[in-house]
Every structure is written in structure tokens, then in C-alpha cells.
Write a protein that holds these residues in place. Structure first.
Motif: not given
Length: 188
Positions: A128, A132, A136, A149-150
Motif C-alpha cells: 500500500e 498508493n 493517486h 481505494t487501495f
């Protein structure tokens, strides 16, 4: 493993880990802890002292590959290529690794006990942290939906790996399912 442990404890840890890597590669994530102990020449209690849970053992066995996946994510994030392609290339690598060893997906799955349960898994927490920035960036570029979401991506990876464990060629089937999930059901 803490460096301040006795030399014999460090040797036991290294021997158990080496045997566990072989057993997991041969028999999957459900490899017998008793067999690992016997092959390593230690008692079951020694294995449990170093690895109190099966997940802890799987995380230790997976550490080198997880580190490589994290390094790849950082490299892709530092690049200036297409953000969606970078994210999908990396997720494809995570899918391939997750499908490479029967039962390994369980090491990446979170138990769902709470919103932070994902962070109780060191493999997933490391992925993560590394992944991320890719997610993002892709969201910021409008290449991925803003609400992704992750945790959802890892759930997708784990689901694909679990679904393909018994397939004659789990890696190929996992790749096909991942590409289908990304492309959707629409033709062309």
C-alpha cells in the motif's frame, strides 16, 4: 529478526525460513508447520516462537518478493509515463506474484476486523505504501475513478488469486481475469 537475539536463535530463524521457503514453493501456503520444524531440525515450539502465526511465516517468506514489488512501484511512480498504464502494470505484477504460490493470497488478504486491519498485514501495508502514489497519480490524471481505494485493489488481486488457485495454469488464468476486470465486459 532482532539482531540482539542469541546466535543459535538467529541460526534457527534462518534455517526455519530457508526450509519454509522451500516448503511453501513446493506445497503452497498450507505447507505443514510440523514438517517445516522437522526438516529444519527444530521443535514446533521453536517455529511458533519465531513465527507465532501462519501469516507471520508467509509474510517472512514473501518479504523479498514484496520488497521487489515495492521497488517496482517506486520506479514506476518516479517515471513520467502514462499513470494508468503504470498502475495496471504494477497491479499485474502483484496479481502474478499472488497467483504464483497456492494459498499465498491469504497472506495479502486482510481480515476485515476493522478499517485499519489492512495495516496489520506487513506485506499489504508495504504494498500500500509503495502503490498508493501510483493510484493517486492515476486518480489525479483522471485515468482511474476518484473513489477507488487501495484496499479495493488488493481485494481484487486476492479474489483473482483465490479464484485461480486450482486452475491448471493459475498465473495465466489470473492474468486473464485481471485483464477482464480492467477492460470490463465490453468488446474491443
Amino acid at each position: 529478526m532482532p539482531a540482539r537475539q542469541r546466535a543459535d536463535a538467529r541460526r534457527n530463524y534462518a534455517r526455519i525460513l530457508a526450509v519454509a521457503e522451500e516448503e511453501v514453493a513446493t506445497r503452497g501456503a498450507d505447507a505443514s508447520l510440523e514438517q517445516i520444524a522437522r526438516t529444519a531440525g527444530v521443535g514446533s515450539a521453536t517455529v511458533r516462537r519465531h513465527f507465532p502465526t501462519r501469516r507471520a511465516l508467509l509474510e517472512a517468506v514473501s518479504q523479498t518478493q514484496i520488497e521487489a514489488l515495492c521497488a517496482r512501484a517506486r520506479d514506476l511512480a518516479a517515471g513520467d509515463g502514462d499513470s494508468r498504464t503504470a498502475l495496471l502494470d504494477w497491479l499485474g505484477d502483484v496479481v502474478a506474484y499472488s497467483a504464483s504460490i497456492r494459498g499465498l493470497a491469504a497472506a495479502l488478504a486482510h481480515d476485515g476486523a476493522g478499517p485499519d486491519s489492512l495495516h496489520e498485514n506487513s506485506c499489504t501495508a508495504a504494498l500500500e505504501e509503495a502503490g498508493n502514489p501510483l493510484l493517486h497519480r492515476a486518480i489525479g490524471d483522471g485515468a482511474v475513478q476518484a473513489d477507488v481505494t487501495f484496499a479495493e485493489l488488493i481485494t481484487l488481486v486476492v479474489g483473482i488469486a483465490l479464484a485461480t488457485e486450482s486452475h491448471p495454469d493459475p498465473a495465466a488464468q489470473a492474468d486473464r481475469l485481471f485483464r477482464l476486470a480492467v477492460a470490463g465486459l465490453s468488446p474491443g
